[in-house]
Design a protein around this motif. Structure first.
Motif: not given
Length: 504
Positions: A295-301, A303-310
């Motif tokens: 579930m945390i993986l999906e939420k972070l994914k 987020m990565s659609l709108n922000k650069e996630l590192t």
């Protein structure tokens, strides 16, 4: 006419227990955090007369020592002189000292350079004695916890795998060191004279710290890294956020765990905030609950659609810790980070015999053939064990597919390493489980260049502890501050926080 103040020497005290988190949680600690030290080295160090570090035994892992080492190397590229004085040290501290221009010690110092070891305890006989049976299913033969809890001897394949990891860490350490031979790290308990002969230090001195600084830098002007009381200011403009994910993944809402109750709303608000250009997720987790990890993986994914996630992996990202790291295509770690453990297991204790031995009899009444499958008061039936084994196998398959798709590795290659094995950051790079070995300071530099952040490293720290819990620990002024923050908690969960000093 004003006298121009001399550039100060930045004085770092790298000793004892260094806090690993930064943000509102840090109010309960008077010491600078790990990220405070990194930020000081790279931002203020570039404008200083030099950096002096007093080093003693710490709680630093090799991964953290490597990241501090990289920060020192960054400022040295700007011509900044760096000097270290080691009072005593283990392997991480001596490794860190290698990045300084000069290293001194005292003639009374000793160094614990005794190598690496790992203790594997089995609990099978213990549980038998107290009449508790550990039932388990797993997918991934090197997922070791079920075997360690249920068997009397450590399986040979697990011992071989741990030996492989230790050998890999030592090999990497030897390659990272340039000043002295790597076998110094396994040479025993050394005196300062023996360490000098090895080339690990430049000199032995009984001079005071102030005299060393004056002699090396030509100034007595010192600037300490202090632990400030922090206040919140809301800011506009380009902002980078750091989200710490440290601990076991669980539904437990305690600050020591990574749980949905603590992270879900924060991730949502980070995603919605247009001021935030990029998010660095700092992962340091051995894993935990598979469902919460997904579930945390999906939420972070999302987020990565709108922000650069590192993703920045600190010391470990194993099992669920690695799964949540797969939210980004940009995954970085240290050469010593432990990564992988692609596998799944489930453990259930049976305590019926223990209860019977003290006169307690348990009877289960329920509806549904599998209604008591997780009950500690009955043993698993063959059918129940088969159901759980299939469940674990399915979760393992999903894990393998996520790794293959995200990291763009052929599925058959992932299967070869998806047996629960853990790999060093160096090996993980070769296996394509991560992009590269890169420190948090290197990531700051990269993001600052890409987004033209005004001042290095201009970070926003998102901390999600409900601060009211600690209200009674502080004096009246700090208590007032905490109450103010608690009233604004809904805002703190998503607005960018610029942490500024309330006092020098």
């Amino acid at each position: 006419m004003f006298l121009k103040r001399e550039k100060p020497v930045i004085y770092l005290e790298i000793a004892g227990n260094i806090p690993r988190v930064k943000g509102i949680q840090d109010i309960i600690s008077k010491r600078p955090s790990f990220l405070d030290i990194i930020e000081t080295i790279v931002r203020r160090g570039k404008r200083s007369a030099g950096i002096f570090a007093e080093i003693s035994t710490t709680n630093l892992t090799l991964s953290e020592a490597w990241e501090l080492k990289r920060a020192i190397e960054i400022v040295r590229k700007y011509g900044v002189k760096t000097v270290a004085y080691i009072r005593e040290a283990g392997i991480p501290e001596l490794f860190l000292s290698e990045s300084f221009n000069k290293v001194y010690t005292s003639e009374r110092s000793y160094f614990n350079l005794i190598g690496f070891s790992s203790t594997l305890n089995t609990f099978g006989d213990f549980f038998k004695k107290i009449k508790v049976k550990i039932e388990s299913v797993k997918s991934g033969k090197l997922k070791s916890i079920p075997d360690l809890l249920s068997k009397s001897e450590v399986p040979d394949e697990i011992k071989r795998d741990v030996k492989r990891i230790i050998d890999g860490i030592y090999e990497t350490l030897c390659k990272e060191v340039k000043r002295f031979p790597g076998n110094v790290f396994i040479s025993g308990i050394l005196s300062s004279k023996e360490l000098l002969l090895s080339g690990a230090v430049d000199g032995i001195t009984n001079e005071s710290i102030s005299n060393i600084i004056k002699k090396e830098f030509g100034t007595s002007e010192i600037e300490f890294v202090r632990k400030p009381i922090q206040i919140v200011k809301f800011k506009r403009g380009k902002t980078v956020a750091i989200l710490d994910m440290i601990g076991t993944i669980s539904e437990n809402p305690s600050p020591n765990f990574i749980s949905l109750s603590r992270y879900s709303e924060v991730i949502n608000r980070l995603t919605e905030n247009d001021n935030i250009q990029a998010v660095i997720v700092r992962v340091n987790s051995r894993g935990g609950d598979a469902t919460v990890s997904e579930m945390i993986l999906e939420k972070l994914k999302n987020m990565s659609l709108n922000k650069e996630l590192t993703i920045s992996i600190s010391s470990i990202a194993a099992s669920g810790g690695y799964l949540i790291s797969l939210a980004s295509n940009e995954i970085f770690a240290t050469p010593f980070s432990l990564i992988g453990s692609i596998g799944v297991f489930l453990i259930k204790p049976y305590i019926g015999e223990l209860l019977s031995s003290i006169g307690i009899k348990s009877e289960i009444v329920g509806k549904g053939e599998l209604s008591s499958i997780f009950s500690a008061y009955k043993e698993l039936s063959p059918k129940e064990k088969s159901v759980l084994q299939n469940l674990v196998r399915e979760e393992h398959e999903k894990f393998i597919k996520v790794v293959a798709e995200t990291r763009k590795i052929p599925e058959e290659k992932v299967r070869k390493i998806a047996d629960g094995s853990v790999f060093t950051g160096k090996d993980s790079k070769e296996l394509k489980l991560i992009n590269d070995t890169r420190s948090i300071a290197d990531i700051f530099d990269h993001i600052n260049e890409q987004y033209a952040i005004e001042e290095y490293p201009k970070l926003t720290i998102f901390d999600i502890m409900k601060v009211g819990t600690f209200q009674s620990l502080f004096d009246a002024d700090t208590e007032f501050l905490l109450n103010l923050l608690r009233e604004k908690y809904t805002l703190l969960s998503y607005l960018p926080l610029n942490l500024t000093n309330l006092c020098p």
